[in-house]
Write a protein that holds these residues in place. Structure first.
Motif, PDB file in Angstrom:
ATOM      1  N   PRO A   1       0.828  -1.210   0.000  1.00 36.03           N
ATOM      2  CA  PRO A   1       0.000   0.000   0.000  1.00 36.03           C
ATOM      3  C   PRO A   1       0.859   1.256   0.000  1.00 36.03           C
ATOM      4  O   PRO A   1       1.919   1.312   0.627  1.00 36.03           O
ATOM      5  N   ALA A   2       0.381   2.254  -0.724  1.00 35.12           N
ATOM      6  CA  ALA A   2       1.111   3.514  -0.816  1.00 35.12           C
ATOM      7  C   ALA A   2       0.900   4.364   0.427  1.00 35.12           C
ATOM      8  O   ALA A   2      -0.170   4.370   1.025  1.00 35.12           O
ATOM      9  N   THR A   3       1.930   5.097   0.796  1.00 38.74           N
ATOM     10  CA  THR A   3       1.806   6.099   1.846  1.00 38.74           C
ATOM     11  C   THR A   3       1.179   7.359   1.257  1.00 38.74           C
ATOM     12  O   THR A   3       1.515   7.775   0.151  1.00 38.74           O
ATOM     13  N   VAL A   4       0.253   7.966   2.009  1.00 41.92           N
ATOM     14  CA  VAL A   4      -0.523   9.092   1.481  1.00 41.92           C
ATOM     15  C   VAL A   4      -0.491  10.266   2.456  1.00 41.92           C
ATOM     16  O   VAL A   4      -0.814  10.109   3.641  1.00 41.92           O
ATOM     17  N   ASP A   5      -0.121  11.418   1.944  1.00 42.46           N
ATOM     18  CA  ASP A   5      -0.238  12.685   2.662  1.00 42.46           C
ATOM     19  C   ASP A   5      -1.575  13.285   2.247  1.00 42.46           C
ATOM     20  O   ASP A   5      -1.772  13.640   1.078  1.00 42.46           O
ATOM     21  N   THR A   6      -2.516  13.402   3.176  1.00 40.87           N
ATOM     22  CA  THR A   6      -3.878  13.788   2.801  1.00 40.87           C
ATOM     23  C   THR A   6      -4.145  15.289   2.855  1.00 40.87           C
ATOM     24  O   THR A   6      -5.285  15.710   2.647  1.00 40.87           O
ATOM     25  N   HIS A   7      -3.105  16.106   3.101  1.00 36.61           N
ATOM     26  CA  HIS A   7      -3.377  17.547   3.174  1.00 36.61           C
ATOM     27  C   HIS A   7      -2.140  18.349   2.771  1.00 36.61           C
ATOM     28  O   HIS A   7      -1.241  18.591   3.576  1.00 36.61           O
ATOM     29  N   VAL A   8      -2.109  18.751   1.511  1.00 34.17           N
ATOM     30  CA  VAL A   8      -1.081  19.655   1.007  1.00 34.17           C
ATOM     31  C   VAL A   8      -1.764  20.683   0.101  1.00 34.17           C
ATOM     32  O   VAL A   8      -2.895  20.491  -0.345  1.00 34.17           O
ATOM     33  N   HIS A   9      -1.052  21.765  -0.165  1.00 30.87           N
ATOM     34  CA  HIS A   9      -1.542  22.795  -1.083  1.00 30.87           C
ATOM     35  C   HIS A   9      -0.500  23.047  -2.168  1.00 30.87           C
ATOM     36  O   HIS A   9       0.699  23.094  -1.871  1.00 30.87           O
ATOM     37  N   VAL A  10      -0.950  23.199  -3.401  1.00 27.90           N
ATOM     38  CA  VAL A  10      -0.070  23.661  -4.476  1.00 27.90           C
ATOM     39  C   VAL A  10      -0.710  24.877  -5.124  1.00 27.90           C
ATOM     40  O   VAL A  10      -1.943  24.959  -5.249  1.00 27.90           O
ATOM     41  N   PHE A  11       0.123  25.829  -5.540  1.00 30.39           N
ATOM     42  CA  PHE A  11      -0.386  27.066  -6.135  1.00 30.39           C
ATOM     43  C   PHE A  11       0.777  27.842  -6.744  1.00 30.39           C
ATOM     44  O   PHE A  11       1.958  27.524  -6.510  1.00 30.39           O
ATOM     45  N   GLU A  12       0.422  28.844  -7.524  1.00 38.00           N
ATOM     46  CA  GLU A  12       1.388  29.796  -8.057  1.00 38.00           C
ATOM     47  C   GLU A  12       0.868  31.190  -7.769  1.00 38.00           C
ATOM     48  O   GLU A  12      -0.337  31.439  -7.821  1.00 38.00           O
TER      49      GLU A  12
ATOM     50  N   ARG B   1       1.194   3.015  10.559  1.00 41.66           N
ATOM     51  CA  ARG B   1       1.235   2.510   9.186  1.00 41.66           C
ATOM     52  C   ARG B   1      -0.161   2.553   8.561  1.00 41.66           C
ATOM     53  O   ARG B   1      -0.328   2.933   7.393  1.00 41.66           O
ATOM     54  N   ALA B   2      -1.178   2.177   9.329  1.00 42.35           N
ATOM     55  CA  ALA B   2      -2.545   2.239   8.822  1.00 42.35           C
ATOM     56  C   ALA B   2      -2.963   3.676   8.531  1.00 42.35           C
ATOM     57  O   ALA B   2      -3.621   3.956   7.518  1.00 42.35           O
ATOM     58  N   ILE B   3      -2.588   4.601   9.404  1.00 40.66           N
ATOM     59  CA  ILE B   3      -2.927   6.012   9.217  1.00 40.66           C
ATOM     60  C   ILE B   3      -2.308   6.547   7.935  1.00 40.66           C
ATOM     61  O   ILE B   3      -2.910   7.382   7.239  1.00 40.66           O
ATOM     62  N   LEU B   4      -1.129   6.053   7.587  1.00 41.30           N
ATOM     63  CA  LEU B   4      -0.430   6.530   6.401  1.00 41.30           C
ATOM     64  C   LEU B   4      -0.839   5.812   5.115  1.00 41.30           C
ATOM     65  O   LEU B   4      -0.578   6.323   4.021  1.00 41.30           O
ATOM     66  N   THR B   5      -1.472   4.640   5.229  1.00 40.11           N
ATOM     67  CA  THR B   5      -1.705   3.834   4.020  1.00 40.11           C
ATOM     68  C   THR B   5      -3.167   3.416   3.855  1.00 40.11           C
ATOM     69  O   THR B   5      -3.905   3.990   3.059  1.00 40.11           O
ATOM     70  N   THR B   6      -3.592   2.419   4.607  1.00 45.37           N
ATOM     71  CA  THR B   6      -4.912   1.842   4.360  1.00 45.37           C
ATOM     72  C   THR B   6      -6.054   2.778   4.752  1.00 45.37           C
ATOM     73  O   THR B   6      -7.115   2.751   4.127  1.00 45.37           O
ATOM     74  N   ASN B   7      -5.871   3.596   5.804  1.00 44.95           N
ATOM     75  CA  ASN B   7      -6.951   4.503   6.194  1.00 44.95           C
ATOM     76  C   ASN B   7      -7.307   5.501   5.098  1.00 44.95           C
ATOM     77  O   ASN B   7      -8.484   5.652   4.750  1.00 44.95           O
ATOM     78  N   PRO B   8      -6.333   6.247   4.526  1.00 45.08           N
ATOM     79  CA  PRO B   8      -6.709   7.180   3.463  1.00 45.08           C
ATOM     80  C   PRO B   8      -7.267   6.484   2.226  1.00 45.08           C
ATOM     81  O   PRO B   8      -8.170   7.013   1.574  1.00 45.08           O
ATOM     82  N   ALA B   9      -6.744   5.292   1.927  1.00 48.37           N
ATOM     83  CA  ALA B   9      -7.284   4.563   0.783  1.00 48.37           C
ATOM     84  C   ALA B   9      -8.748   4.216   0.997  1.00 48.37           C
ATOM     85  O   ALA B   9      -9.581   4.339   0.095  1.00 48.37           O
ATOM     86  N   ARG B  10      -9.076   3.812   2.222  1.00 42.49           N
ATOM     87  CA  ARG B  10     -10.461   3.431   2.525  1.00 42.49           C
ATOM     88  C   ARG B  10     -11.380   4.649   2.573  1.00 42.49           C
ATOM     89  O   ARG B  10     -12.489   4.629   2.030  1.00 42.49           O
ATOM     90  N   LEU B  11     -10.931   5.722   3.222  1.00 41.44           N
ATOM     91  CA  LEU B  11     -11.772   6.911   3.340  1.00 41.44           C
ATOM     92  C   LEU B  11     -12.087   7.512   1.982  1.00 41.44           C
ATOM     93  O   LEU B  11     -13.249   7.839   1.689  1.00 41.44           O
ATOM     94  N   PHE B  12     -11.076   7.676   1.157  1.00 41.77           N
ATOM     95  CA  PHE B  12     -11.253   8.385  -0.104  1.00 41.77           C
ATOM     96  C   PHE B  12     -11.545   7.472  -1.294  1.00 41.77           C
ATOM     97  O   PHE B  12     -11.664   7.942  -2.417  1.00 41.77           O
ATOM     98  N   GLY B  13     -11.644   6.165  -1.044  1.00 41.85           N
ATOM     99  CA  GLY B  13     -11.929   5.252  -2.132  1.00 41.85           C
ATOM    100  C   GLY B  13     -10.798   5.187  -3.141  1.00 41.85           C
ATOM    101  O   GLY B  13     -11.035   5.111  -4.347  1.00 41.85           O
TER     102      GLY B  13
END
Length: 268
Positions: free
Chosen positions: A2-13, A249-261
């Motif tokens: 499972p991939a590690t996921v950062d669920t809150h970042v911002h990108v802009f110019e 590990r769950a917070i970084l991988t399986t949890n975001p996958a499950r929450l966001f589909g």
């Protein structure tokens, strides 16, 4: 794996058109390339780009970055609450996985009836998560309605309210979380509310809600707090908030996958 996921970042110019009503505007660029340059060395494979409040409801830049990322990014948009089902479906096809409500400095939305309740029903039907940034007494009016909503709700930045605060906001969130498994919490942005409060909130949430409904976000590039932190600092904070390696590990991988589909998105 499972991939590690950062669920809150911002990108802009800085050249992007800004919302007329804004509390902040950047004087620098934070690009997708910049983000990948800090998250990949830290071992984070994927990220969810959250529409910055200063860009209003023009989500075109975030969508462009999601579509160009070849699966590295998904997005969270900001919309007019009256957006219809067809437009929401279009956003979902473009890689948007959630809709954010930023209530700071404004009125708390009423999810018991009216436009926000109708919006919540359309979002659930479209498979989109509601993300809410609110604080203090706002949660006393918002939280009791959340167990009745048909889809998942994600509370940004621990709710930005200390445990034991006079407003009772954090306790209102805990009470709502006890009534529904659709209420999730994002461990991020500890500097956006009282010093040291995040650790207390994290301990209370892991003890009462459990780590299974927690995700993590770096909040990069720390708008209004720029230059104070390194990306790896935010992972160190998570390790202190959640000492158990399996839960982390769950917070970084399986949890975001499950929450966001994020089925396909979750595989490296």
């Amino acid at each position: 794996m499972p991939a590690t996921v950062d669920t809150h970042v911002h990108v802009f110019e800085r050249s992007l058109p800004l919302a007329a009503q804004r509390r902040y505007q950047p004087d620098y660029d934070a690009t997708a390339a910049d983000l990948l340059g800090v998250m990949r060395p830290a071992g984070i494979a994927r990220a969810i780009l959250v529409q910055p409040s200063f860009l209003g409801t023009d989500n075109s830049y975030v969508i462009e970055q999601v579509l160009r990322s070849r699966g590295a990014f998904a997005g969270v948009a900001v919309i007019d609450p009256g957006m219809g089902a067809e437009d929401l479906a279009t956003l979902r096809r473009a890689g948007i996985v959630g809709i954010r409500l930023n209530c700071i400095g404004g009125p708390a939305p009423d999810f018991s009836r009216g436009v926000h309740r109708e919006m919540a029903e359309r979002l659930a039907a479209a498979g989109l998560v509601i993300e809410i940034q609110a604080e203090g007494a706002q949660w006393r009016s918002i939280a009791p309605c959340l167990p009745q909503l048909p889809g998942p709700v994600l509370v940004d930045h621990f709710g930005r309210t200390p445990a034991g605060d006079a407003s009772g906001g954090f306790e209102a969130l805990l009470a709502a979380a006890a009534e529904t498994e659709n209420l999730w919490f994002k461990f991020s942005g500890p500097y956006r509310f009282a010093d040291g409060a995040a650790a207390g909130c994290a301990g209370a949430l892991v003890a009462t809600v459990g780590p299974g409904r927690v995700v993590w976000g770096s909040d990069w590039p720390w708008t209004q707090f720029e230059g104070r932190y390194r990306y790896t600092d935010t992972l160190d904070w998570l390790a202190r908030w959640v000492p158990d390696a399996g839960a982390r590990r769950a917070i970084l991988t399986t949890n975001p996958a499950r929450l966001f589909g994020l089925t396909a998105f979750a595989e490296q």
